[in-house]
Scaffold this motif. Sequence first.
Motif, PDB file in Angstrom:
ATOM      1  N   PRO A  35      36.041  30.047  46.380  1.00 25.06           N
ATOM      2  CA  PRO A  35      35.589  31.165  45.559  1.00 25.06           C
ATOM      3  C   PRO A  35      36.662  32.244  45.453  1.00 25.06           C
ATOM      4  O   PRO A  35      37.731  32.148  46.056  1.00 25.06           O
ATOM      5  CB  PRO A  35      34.390  31.698  46.346  1.00 25.06           C
ATOM      6  N   MET A  36      36.381  33.251  44.673  1.00 27.84           N
ATOM      7  CA  MET A  36      37.206  34.465  44.659  1.00 27.84           C
ATOM      8  C   MET A  36      36.286  35.672  44.647  1.00 27.84           C
ATOM      9  O   MET A  36      35.194  35.623  44.076  1.00 27.84           O
ATOM     10  CB  MET A  36      38.111  34.517  43.431  1.00 27.84           C
ATOM     11  N   PHE A  37      36.702  36.725  45.310  1.00 27.62           N
ATOM     12  CA  PHE A  37      36.020  38.005  45.173  1.00 27.62           C
ATOM     13  C   PHE A  37      36.831  38.818  44.151  1.00 27.62           C
ATOM     14  O   PHE A  37      37.562  38.247  43.357  1.00 27.62           O
ATOM     15  CB  PHE A  37      35.913  38.711  46.523  1.00 27.62           C
ATOM     16  N   ALA A  38      36.698  40.138  44.184  1.00 26.99           N
ATOM     17  CA  ALA A  38      37.458  40.981  43.260  1.00 26.99           C
ATOM     18  C   ALA A  38      38.386  41.879  44.062  1.00 26.99           C
ATOM     19  O   ALA A  38      37.990  42.410  45.103  1.00 26.99           O
ATOM     20  CB  ALA A  38      36.511  41.825  42.414  1.00 26.99           C
ATOM     21  N   ALA A  39      39.600  42.028  43.599  1.00 25.23           N
ATOM     22  CA  ALA A  39      40.572  42.860  44.309  1.00 25.23           C
ATOM     23  C   ALA A  39      41.468  43.590  43.329  1.00 25.23           C
ATOM     24  O   ALA A  39      41.645  43.163  42.186  1.00 25.23           O
ATOM     25  CB  ALA A  39      41.424  42.001  45.243  1.00 25.23           C
ATOM     26  N   GLN A  40      42.003  44.706  43.811  1.00 24.26           N
ATOM     27  CA  GLN A  40      43.004  45.457  43.067  1.00 24.26           C
ATOM     28  C   GLN A  40      44.243  45.657  43.950  1.00 24.26           C
ATOM     29  O   GLN A  40      44.141  45.587  45.167  1.00 24.26           O
ATOM     30  CB  GLN A  40      42.482  46.850  42.661  1.00 24.26           C
ATOM     31  N   ALA A  41      45.348  45.916  43.300  1.00 21.38           N
ATOM     32  CA  ALA A  41      46.580  46.173  44.046  1.00 21.38           C
ATOM     33  C   ALA A  41      47.503  47.053  43.215  1.00 21.38           C
ATOM     34  O   ALA A  41      47.308  47.208  42.011  1.00 21.38           O
ATOM     35  CB  ALA A  41      47.282  44.858  44.387  1.00 21.38           C
ATOM     36  N   ARG A  42      48.473  47.613  43.899  1.00 21.02           N
ATOM     37  CA  ARG A  42      49.447  48.491  43.257  1.00 21.02           C
ATOM     38  C   ARG A  42      50.831  48.075  43.717  1.00 21.02           C
ATOM     39  O   ARG A  42      51.015  47.722  44.892  1.00 21.02           O
ATOM     40  CB  ARG A  42      49.141  49.931  43.687  1.00 21.02           C
ATOM     41  N   ALA A  43      51.765  48.090  42.812  1.00 19.91           N
ATOM     42  CA  ALA A  43      53.156  47.757  43.151  1.00 19.91           C
ATOM     43  C   ALA A  43      54.055  48.819  42.559  1.00 19.91           C
ATOM     44  O   ALA A  43      53.854  49.240  41.419  1.00 19.91           O
ATOM     45  CB  ALA A  43      53.529  46.382  42.611  1.00 19.91           C
ATOM     46  N   VAL A  44      55.019  49.240  43.321  1.00 22.61           N
ATOM     47  CA  VAL A  44      55.929  50.292  42.883  1.00 22.61           C
ATOM     48  C   VAL A  44      57.365  49.822  43.105  1.00 22.61           C
ATOM     49  O   VAL A  44      57.685  49.298  44.170  1.00 22.61           O
ATOM     50  CB  VAL A  44      55.682  51.603  43.680  1.00 22.61           C
ATOM     51  N   SER A  52      44.828  43.367  39.140  1.00 22.14           N
ATOM     52  CA  SER A  52      43.538  43.022  39.735  1.00 22.14           C
ATOM     53  C   SER A  52      43.357  41.518  39.652  1.00 22.14           C
ATOM     54  O   SER A  52      44.083  40.838  38.924  1.00 22.14           O
ATOM     55  CB  SER A  52      42.396  43.740  39.016  1.00 22.14           C
ATOM     56  N   ALA A  53      42.424  41.028  40.429  1.00 15.92           N
ATOM     57  CA  ALA A  53      42.126  39.596  40.398  1.00 15.92           C
ATOM     58  C   ALA A  53      40.658  39.381  40.657  1.00 15.92           C
ATOM     59  O   ALA A  53      40.043  40.069  41.479  1.00 15.92           O
ATOM     60  CB  ALA A  53      42.960  38.854  41.452  1.00 15.92           C
ATOM     61  N   SER A  54      40.109  38.465  39.939  1.00 14.07           N
ATOM     62  CA  SER A  54      38.732  38.004  40.175  1.00 14.07           C
ATOM     63  C   SER A  54      38.588  36.750  39.337  1.00 14.07           C
ATOM     64  O   SER A  54      39.532  36.350  38.648  1.00 14.07           O
ATOM     65  CB  SER A  54      37.706  39.060  39.748  1.00 14.07           C
ATOM     66  N   ARG A  55      37.451  36.138  39.392  1.00  9.56           N
ATOM     67  CA  ARG A  55      37.250  34.934  38.596  1.00  9.56           C
ATOM     68  C   ARG A  55      36.224  35.237  37.515  1.00  9.56           C
ATOM     69  O   ARG A  55      35.169  35.789  37.800  1.00  9.56           O
ATOM     70  CB  ARG A  55      36.788  33.768  39.468  1.00  9.56           C
ATOM     71  N   THR A  56      36.536  34.865  36.310  1.00  9.84           N
ATOM     72  CA  THR A  56      35.603  35.117  35.223  1.00  9.84           C
ATOM     73  C   THR A  56      34.453  34.106  35.276  1.00  9.84           C
ATOM     74  O   THR A  56      34.584  33.020  35.864  1.00  9.84           O
ATOM     75  CB  THR A  56      36.289  34.977  33.855  1.00  9.84           C
ATOM     76  N   ALA A  57      33.358  34.481  34.645  1.00  6.25           N
ATOM     77  CA  ALA A  57      32.216  33.563  34.557  1.00  6.25           C
ATOM     78  C   ALA A  57      32.620  32.298  33.800  1.00  6.25           C
ATOM     79  O   ALA A  57      32.182  31.190  34.144  1.00  6.25           O
ATOM     80  CB  ALA A  57      31.044  34.263  33.863  1.00  6.25           C
TER      81      ALA A  57
END
Lengths: 165, 749
Positions: free
Chosen positions: B448-457, B591-596
């Motif tokens: 599965p996947m949950f939902a996540a966010q991230a930042r890169a500089v 961000s990352a998550s899995r679409t329906a």
Amino acid sequence: MSYTISLTVNGDRRDVTFEDARVTLLDLLRERLALPGTKKGCDRGQCGACTVLVDGRRINSCLTLAVTLDGADVTTIEGLARGDVLHPVQASFVEHDGFQCGYCTPGQIMSAVGLIAEGDVGTDPERIREGMSGNLCRCAAYHGITEAVLDAARRMTDDKTRKSA
Amino acid sequence: MSDILALAPRFGSNSGQSLTRRDGVAKVTGTATFAADNHPDGLLYAVYVPATIARGTVTHLDVAAAKAHPGVVEVITPENRPPLAGDPDSKPFMFAFRFEALQNNTVRYANQPIALVLAETFEAATEGARLLNPLYDAQQPRMGLDGDAPFTPESGGLGLPGTTVHGDIDAGHAASAQDIDVTYETPEQYHNAMETHAVVAQWNGDHVTLDIPSQAIVMQRGAFGYYFGIPPENVTIRSPYLGGGFGSKAIINGPQILAILAARMTGRPVKLMLSRDQMFGPSGHRGATRQRLRIGIDTDHRMTVLDHNSLATTSTFDTFVESAANASQGLYAAGALRSAHQGVRIDAGTPGPVRAPGEAPGSAALECAMDEMAYKAGIDPLEFRLKNYAETEPGTGKPYSSKALRDCYAQGAARFGWAGRPLAPRQMTDENGMLVGWGMGTALFAAPMFAAQARAVLRPDGTGLVETAASDMGQGAWTALAQIAADSLGLPMDRIEFRSGTSDLPDAGIAGGSAHTATAGGALHAAGTDAIRRLAELATGDPDSPLYGAGNAGVIARDGRLHARDDDTRSESFADIITRAGGAEVEGKGSASRTAEASAAHAMYSHGAVFAEVKVDPDLFQIRVTRLVGAFAAGRIINPKLTESQLMGGMIWGISFALHEEARFDQRTGRIMNADLAGYHIPVNADVSGLEVITVHEDDPHVNPLGIKGVGEIGITGTVGAIGNAIWHATGTRVRHFPIRIPDLLTGA
């Protein structure tokens, strides 16, 4: 009533005063001497996470009352490396991935240092497994732990041989 | 897969390398700070008093005696417990379970907190807790799988598995030429992370800072805020290292709430660390299961029906039913398929997710039942599984995003030396006269996947900063996620700073479901890609850049430089691009998550095959697992060394499930009789030898942009069944409960 004992911890000799005869060596280290590297996993001698060396022998610090240690020489995980140079057992644990979460690791490493010093297991993996079985690892990094101890034992034996040659 | 990775798959690639753990030195020198290692000034120690009955009410606590003990500062009971903004008996969000925070005098299970003692020292708090000497009005507890009438849980949500049926079950039974009808039982199991639950709580006005191991850092910030009536941003969670989690550290429990409440009540920092025995109560466990499996096959050994029914224990006041029967979804191509669940309410704490929830006990029963069916049919158990190999997901017919299970079977069997195994049991002995048995099992775990966010500089000096609030509970997030992030920026590992483990960073989702690397890694990858895209805009739009006019699609990032894709001699360093553009940092978000749609299009699982050899003493029936070979296909492997460790750890959990772990409840009192690490056995080093892991190559273009599945839990599945089957093969005794112990083989039960 307060108690004062003379204790050498990681090479530093000091007088340690505490107010309670119930204080274990583990809680003395963690809560009073600012040495939290030694971990509490069960507080009753069943898991080995709190293993330290007292006068060179590995012991469960949770089962040892601090008041009994007047004059003792204690080595904890914080006292193993020489500056930035890791002890061979520490280096070997990193190299062989002898841990995952790292919580039992200080106890595993102190136990391994003690085990190697005991000189009974040599480089026999089966005896190392047996000798390390007082230290539980719930992540179950046992394969890496055994490899790490084996490798460190070999390296330390080689070093000794070289030095004496 | 992104352009960047597709076009520069290996050069400068950190992913795929067996890097040692970046937190390794901290962990071997004792400088990695776990929650309870924190020691703010003015600290108070909290010890909670556990109920010693399982059902009833507390009628008296000797508060005066506890308060009279030198060093005791405060005793909190339902009489004086300050109010909470959120009701502990509400379930305001997913992953919220009801818990005990001294809201009343009721005892719902043994070891629940019934008071909290605060003292200047841990020793005084411990003694104060003992002096409370509780008196109870106790009732007979309901215990065990027959402790109450079964109920059918409503389906949908965590711990509410429901019933799934594909095809005509009756027709499947009717069409079978041979069948089996077997029932397996698994016991209550407790996570027992080496680090017990701990929290150091410090309030500053209406802001609280929590040093607490968390498998869901940002989610728990909101949850703690809810119970204390403060906005999420007023909660700071610091969780750089978890001393193991295994599912227990994603869910808020009563003792944590009480410690935080005590800190607010006293105006001083409070440290609470559960004792080992207190880990057997308020922080979740795996419920016991009784699983009935009916399998029918036709004359060609194809399964006409796989009918898996599971009964599991849950608590009287909340519902978490182990989804054991769902292990039969998704694996074998049975003509008809049913997974059905029931629960039974007993006077124990509420179960929760424990490493491989559902799949671990479900796979144990399923893989043993498959072995029984194969033996009855007279064919090799591996051949039987290949005969029923699912080319598409059984029931749904969905294609797999990838499935290298055939390779797992082949490589595992070859490595183990499975060929030539006698079908009948008790055929092999070793040179010492030990009975030798070989067994196997299929491993399966959803991806599965949950939902996540991230930042890169990207900084003016050409280095990178990446951040997401990930949890490292030993799986290696500090290392594997940094590898992904470095690749996304086209930088070597030593030129990025990776911030993680605190709640002021972007939400990395839950470290669970074997999904953390895929989810948080996916977000980091997207953030890095976004930063590079912005950097490329600066370069290609600047007439002074050698990359001027190269166009966005015509540039790739590699080793701290952007290169024109069609002309490698045209390149410029990140630092030069940023400096000439004015020196402002270049920020990317992802961000990352899995679409329906993605979930609907493919069935997504990690797969594996586990082969076990056991040796059993023919007189004393001592059991040793002497060899264990696991071959796993889990998509793209970011760090083979850490992956191997994870898979081995899972397989050893399988050994533990098969031979060691079991919480034993006293049926009269409802208390656990072995609530410590001397009585609750887990494997020690000497129990583990001959372990081998093979990671089977698998490209998965569908599961997520990085092609990552998970490896954290699958190692348990397959292994338990393989060991149970090997014990049968060695002895001829089929034991249908776990753990399998000497008396089971003595009596042939």
